[in-house]
Write a protein that holds these residues in place. Structure first.
Motif, mmCIF file in Angstrom:
data_model
loop_
_atom_site.group_PDB
_atom_site.id
_atom_site.type_symbol
_atom_site.label_atom_id
_atom_site.label_comp_id
_atom_site.label_asym_id
_atom_site.label_seq_id
_atom_site.Cartn_x
_atom_site.Cartn_y
_atom_site.Cartn_z
ATOM 1 N N HIS A 121 -13.739 9.477 -5.315
ATOM 2 C CA HIS A 121 -13.273 7.694 -4.996
ATOM 3 C C HIS A 121 -14.752 7.040 -4.651
ATOM 4 N N GLU A 149 -7.049 11.456 -5.896
ATOM 5 C CA GLU A 149 -5.386 10.360 -6.758
ATOM 6 C C GLU A 149 -5.713 9.218 -6.759
ATOM 7 N N ARG A 200 3.434 6.117 -6.823
ATOM 8 C CA ARG A 200 2.929 6.211 -7.703
ATOM 9 C C ARG A 200 1.560 6.508 -8.125
ATOM 10 N N MET A 201 0.792 7.039 -6.710
ATOM 11 C CA MET A 201 -0.994 8.037 -6.919
ATOM 12 C C MET A 201 -0.144 9.574 -7.032
ATOM 13 N N THR A 225 -5.822 1.320 -9.693
ATOM 14 C CA THR A 225 -4.138 1.072 -9.939
ATOM 15 C C THR A 225 -4.601 -0.381 -10.557
ATOM 16 N N GLU A 267 0.583 -1.200 -0.305
ATOM 17 C CA GLU A 267 0.098 0.111 -0.371
ATOM 18 C C GLU A 267 0.936 1.311 -0.260
ATOM 19 N N GLU A 268 1.941 1.487 0.709
ATOM 20 C CA GLU A 268 2.942 2.344 1.233
ATOM 21 C C GLU A 268 3.500 2.920 -0.151
ATOM 22 N N ASP A 287 -3.925 6.117 -9.593
ATOM 23 C CA ASP A 287 -1.972 5.586 -10.644
ATOM 24 C C ASP A 287 -1.801 6.434 -11.445
ATOM 25 N N ARG A 316 1.712 4.035 -2.678
ATOM 26 C CA ARG A 316 0.997 5.865 -2.868
ATOM 27 C C ARG A 316 1.753 6.175 -3.656
#
Length: 729
Positions: A468, A420, A384-385, A568, A378-379, A422, A382
């Protein structure tokens, strides 16, 4: 030791493209008294010009110099913000972008637009503004300072000795702008030494022969002064001493009360060959070269310098620029780690019945490994977000240009720009959104005359929003135009043979026809639309990303296009299912629920296959075994397991044999490693090492609905199935 400046060119280009976005956004919303926007545009142009000069891009430097000069006159109030000026400045942004792209690609740029816009900029610059401030040489205006020791010691400020290198102008920097920036910090008395200026026949106009002594009366810190000269560090000699030091020297030498003059302030260098200007914040609005605002610096004092320096270092450490290839490599490694963790988890399950005392510790470690792997994934994701504003920011300029060309008055509003997603998804969604907005401008919105005639406001609106929803990002393009004409669409579809007269279509079905390749209701082709290409490409590109597009329209009220995309394309949570001998994965976000069904609960409809009543809605039932040609015989629906899914705005029930649990999987591209296969969005490697295909739910539903018989025309053939099992992903 020489420094290879070429290694910094990519950073300069990236920052310059970002600066162009700032310039374009600011110019589109520029008002006469918007000092903040004018300053931002000026700073962006100055940074591009300065960097271009440093790296030897002289064509960029020359072009941007004129833009910077015009913006400087706007800042100083010596030029008005006319529509013609804004138009040519917007065109200049396009030209600078062309020049930067040529510098990036190592090619020459001979676009005639650049020469034309450059001439327009020069014409604007040469236009005689009555508001321009004339500076007359040899007319000195100085601040008189008392020689009384007490009075002098109470004065705060700095004595600045600024001697630029002869080549400074070639780097794209101008001393007058630097000196002007100092005026933001306080009141100046500036002396220019001209004793080194050669005769006219020996003068090289590209070299600089002046240097300056400046008295700055301000309570700002030394750091604030030195930051003004950051751009020319290494290209000048700079000395900054407290004004108090000068005052002490005056006191020690017992200078007469009336003799604190040019000789003291200028060390007698420019005794009779200097020009002094008094600059302050009240007389002329001056350029700001620094990244912080002038108001924040005016509150600093000398004692705050260490704290300011600390804050500056912390700000510099706030972000770093990393190549996308490095991030992709990191994500691939994390993906492999997820697969390895899954394999170890499978081993743990197989050993769960073992009586060895270390098994319990092994299972505890595997649980912790799974948790840490998920957190790490998950980190990393983020990183690439990025906010979707990177895509949205291109549209205000496009709407401005196209609406002007079409003679329409259009207001574009944005919301959710910080949502945000990807970077890979963002790169591929730009073109589909561009088509949808152009479609709204050309087809959706009426001309001002048409809107007034129907009782609407003269100005039409397009609202672009993002939000989202679960693991998806929802993008909406909404306009208040004429809406879709269902009668016109249906007539065109009939004449084109897309539908027959005996078909009964709902409004939704008719709206869906606009996405058919080659379909267009425009009678006359123009350079914006009418060729029947665009909307089918929009749907195809969005579906290739695992998303879908839907349209809702009301005649006379407008249309809303809704695009749904996964956040993503790298990792997803999936449900493993088994059909015959094959294991597939359904994205969890696409699953509504799973139920047992019997033959009695299904309804056979002629020409439509079987339907199931689910929450007051009849949904089609699709047998995966039949769609994928996994069995020679048709499966009986007696006590069958059905997974109800949603994709592409439609629902369906998928008949499967078994549910095998949920798992986080790394998506591997079929198109990259094998070829595009309809019905599948990718593949993954399970903990057992087996390759499993990931269902494209919208594609599977489409495959099931496209055929009313058991002869599924889009089914995977046996060769594909064999090759997919062997392909190395």
């Amino acid at each position: 030791m020489s420094i290879d400046l070429s290694q910094f060119v990519p950073v300069f280009l990236e920052e310059s493209f970002e600066g162009l976005e700032v310039m374009e956004s600011g110019l589109l919303n520029l008002e006469e008294d918007d000092a903040e926007a004018i300053n931002a545009i000026f700073r962006a142009a100055h940074s591009i010009k300065g960097g271009a000069g440093t790296f030897g891009f002289s064509n960029i430097t020359d072009f941007t110099h004129v833009v910077e000069t015009l913006m400087d006159e706007l800042r100083a109030g010596r030029r008005s913000c006319s529509d013609s000026l804004k138009s040519v400045l917007l065109s200049s942004v396009d030209c600078i972008r062309l020049l930067l792209e040529a510098a990036r690609d190592g090619t020459s740029c001979d676009d005639p637009q650049i020469k034309q816009v450059h001439q327009q900029l020069e014409a604007e610059l040469s236009f005689d503004n009555k508001d321009k401030v004339a500076i007359v040489d040899n007319e000195f205006e100085k601040i008189e300072i008392s020689s009384s020791p007490v009075a002098v010691k109470e004065t705060q400020g700095w004595v600045i000795d600024f001697a630029p290198a002869p080549h400074l102008l070639m780097t794209g920097n101008e001393p007058i702008l630097l000196i002007s920036a100092l005026a933001d910090l306080g009141q100046l008395v500036t002396y220019a030494a001209t004793d080194q200026v050669p005769s006219l026949d020996e003068l090289n106009p590209e070299e600089l022969f002046l240097h300056w002594k400046i008295d700055l009366y301000s309570d700002c810190s030394e750091l604030a002064v030195r930051e003004v000269f950051e751009w020319v560090e290494g290209d000048c000699s700079l000395s900054v001493l407290p004004l108090q030091t000068l005052a002490d020297e005056v006191s020690e030498e017992s200078v007469p009360n009336d003799s604190v003059s040019d000789e003291i302030a200028f060390d007698k260098v420019a005794e009779k060959s200097s020009t002094a200007l008094v600059l302050n914040n009240e007389s002329v609005e001056q350029p700001t070269i620094r990244s912080e605002t002038a108001s924040s610096k005016n509150n600093d004092d000398s004692s705050a310098a260490p704290a300011q320096n600390t804050r500056k270092i912390q700000a510099d450490q706030g972000s770093i620029r990393v190549g996308i290839d490095k991030i992709d490599g990191l994500i691939n490694r994390v993906g492999e780690l997820v697969i390895t963790q899954s394999m170890l988890g499978q081993v743990g399950l197989e050993m769960s019945d073992c009586d060895h005392p270390g098994v319990e510790r092994l299972n505890d470690g595997l649980v912790q490994l799974e948790r840490n792997t998920r957190d790490l994934q998950e980190e990393v994701m983020r990183i690439r977000m990025l906010p979707i504003s990177f895509v949205f920011n291109r549209f205000p300029r496009m709407v401005h240009d196209i609406s002007s060309k079409l003679g329409k008055v259009v207001e574009l509003t944005l919301s959710g720009e910080q949502t945000e997603l990807d970077k890979t998804v963002m790169e591929k969604i730009g073109d589909p959104l561009l088509h949808l907005i152009r479609n709204a401008l050309d087809h959706g919105l009426e001309t001002p005359q048409e809107r007034i005639a129907t009782g609407k406001a003269e100005s039409g609106t397009i609202h672009l929003s993002a939000s989202h929803q679960g693991g998806f990002i929802i993008i909406q393009i909404k306009d208040d135009g004429r809406g879709l004409d269902t009668n016109k669409i249906q007539e065109k579809a009939l004449s084109s043979g897309l539908i027959t007269t005996d078909q009964v279509l709902s409004d939704s079905d008719i709206h869906d026809l606009i996405f058919v390749p080659g379909f267009s209701t425009v009678a006359e082709v123009n350079d914006l639309s009418g060729r029947g290409v665009g909307m089918d490409v929009v749907r195809r590109n969005i579906e290739a990303l695992g998303g879908y597009v839907a349209v809702v329209s009301e005649a006379g009220e407008g249309s809303t296009f809704t695009v749904s995309l996964p956040l993503t394309l790298a990792i997803l949570d999936g449900q493993l299912i088994k059909t015959q001998h094959e294991i597939y994965i359904i994205p969890l976000l696409s699953i509504i629920e799973s139920i047992w069904v019997s033959t009695e609960s299904l309804n056979a409809v002629a020409g439509r296959g079987r339907l199931f009543l689910f929450r007051d809605e009849y949904i089609p039932v699709i047998n995966l075994s039949d769609v994928f040609c996994l069995s020679e015989t048709t499966k009986s629906f007696t006590n069958s397991l059905m997974v109800i899914v949603e994709g592409g705005g439609k629902r369906a029930g998928l008949i499967v044999d078994e549910l095998q649990g949920q798992q986080q999987v790394v998506i591997k591209s079929l198109e990259t490693n094998y070829k595009r296969v309809e019905g599948f969005s990718g593949a993954t490697i399970l903990g057992t090492g087996q390759v499993a295909l990931i269902l494209d739910v919208a594609g599977v539903i489409k495959m099931g609905l496209d055929s009313s018989t058991k002869q599924y025309p889009h089914a995977i053939n046996k060769d594909d199935g064999y090759l997919l099992a062997k392909v190395d992903i």
